[in-house]
Design an enzyme around this catalytic site. Structure first.
Site, PDB file in Angstrom:
ATOM      1  CE  LYS A 206      42.546  52.016  40.117  1.00 45.28           C
ATOM      2  NZ  LYS A 206      41.809  50.887  40.609  1.00 45.28           N
ATOM      3  CB  CYS A 207      46.880  48.380  32.442  1.00 47.61           C
ATOM      4  SG  CYS A 207      47.442  48.141  30.752  1.00 47.61           S
ATOM      5  N   GLY A 208      44.357  47.307  30.784  1.00 47.67           N
ATOM      6  CA  GLY A 208      43.777  46.137  30.143  1.00 47.67           C
ATOM      7  C   GLY A 208      44.703  44.927  30.186  1.00 47.67           C
TER       8      GLY A 208
END
Length: 191
Positions: free
Chosen positions: A65-67
């Site tokens: 759930k990271c850019g």
């Protein structure tokens, strides 16, 4: 209010103050080889790093759930393209940065396979910084020219077929960037 904010950052591993490895840990890790470690695969099986001896290894701390999560696609492409030449990509999920890997191992594996078609080895979620840092990351930091903490998800360590760290790239360097490709091809050519 500021105390509550700082406490929140500390609990999420978000303080900017690095906690360097102790001299004892560094000394201990300098006397080890990458192949001395055993790690838990994402399916719960114990894996000896010895099985990767003779291969070039790309170790990456990953998060769902990271850019930078779309880097999974580039990592998979690297693995697919260079696997026949001896590259192994190893993904280590970690929840050290703003809770960006909250899932269970089962959820992480399902996400990686269904969203990015990941086939490279993934391991059980670990910590890559702080007092509970996994020993393999203690080794990586102790044996790297850039011994500073892991600063975010998707840090990359290129390790030669003889088990030496050749390069370290931060999260901003994409797997398909010219500098990553050049570093991989240089290590593979020297094999």
């Amino acid at each position: 209010m500021i105390f509550t904010f700082l406490a929140s950052l500390i609990s999420q591993g978000q303080t900017s103050a690095a906690q360097p490895l102790s001299p004892d840990v560094v000394s201990k890790m300098l006397n080890k080889s990458l192949y001395d470690f055993e790690v838990t695969a994402i399916d719960g099986k114990l894996v000896s790093m010895k099985q990767y001896k003779g291969h070039m290894i790309l170790i990456v701390n990953v998060a769902s759930k990271c850019g930078y999560t779309p880097q999974y696609e580039g990592l998979q492409k690297l693995y697919t393209h260079y696997k026949v030449k001896g590259l192994i990509v190893l993904g280590f999920p970690a929840n050290n940065f703003r809770g960006q890997e909250p899932g269970t191992d089962v959820e992480i594996l399902d996400f990686c396979k269904s969203t990015y078609g990941v086939t490279f080895p993934l391991f059980s979620k670990i910590s890559v910084k702080g007092p509970d840092m996994h020993p393999i990351y203690q080794w990586l930091l102790s044996n790297s020219d850039a011994t500073k903490d892991i600063e975010w998800n998707f840090n990359k360590f290129i390790i030669t077929s003889s088990g030496k760290i050749q390069n370290r790239f931060n999260h901003k360097v994409k797997p398909d960037s010219p500098e990553m490709i050049a570093a991989i091809e240089t290590v593979l050519a020297a094999k």
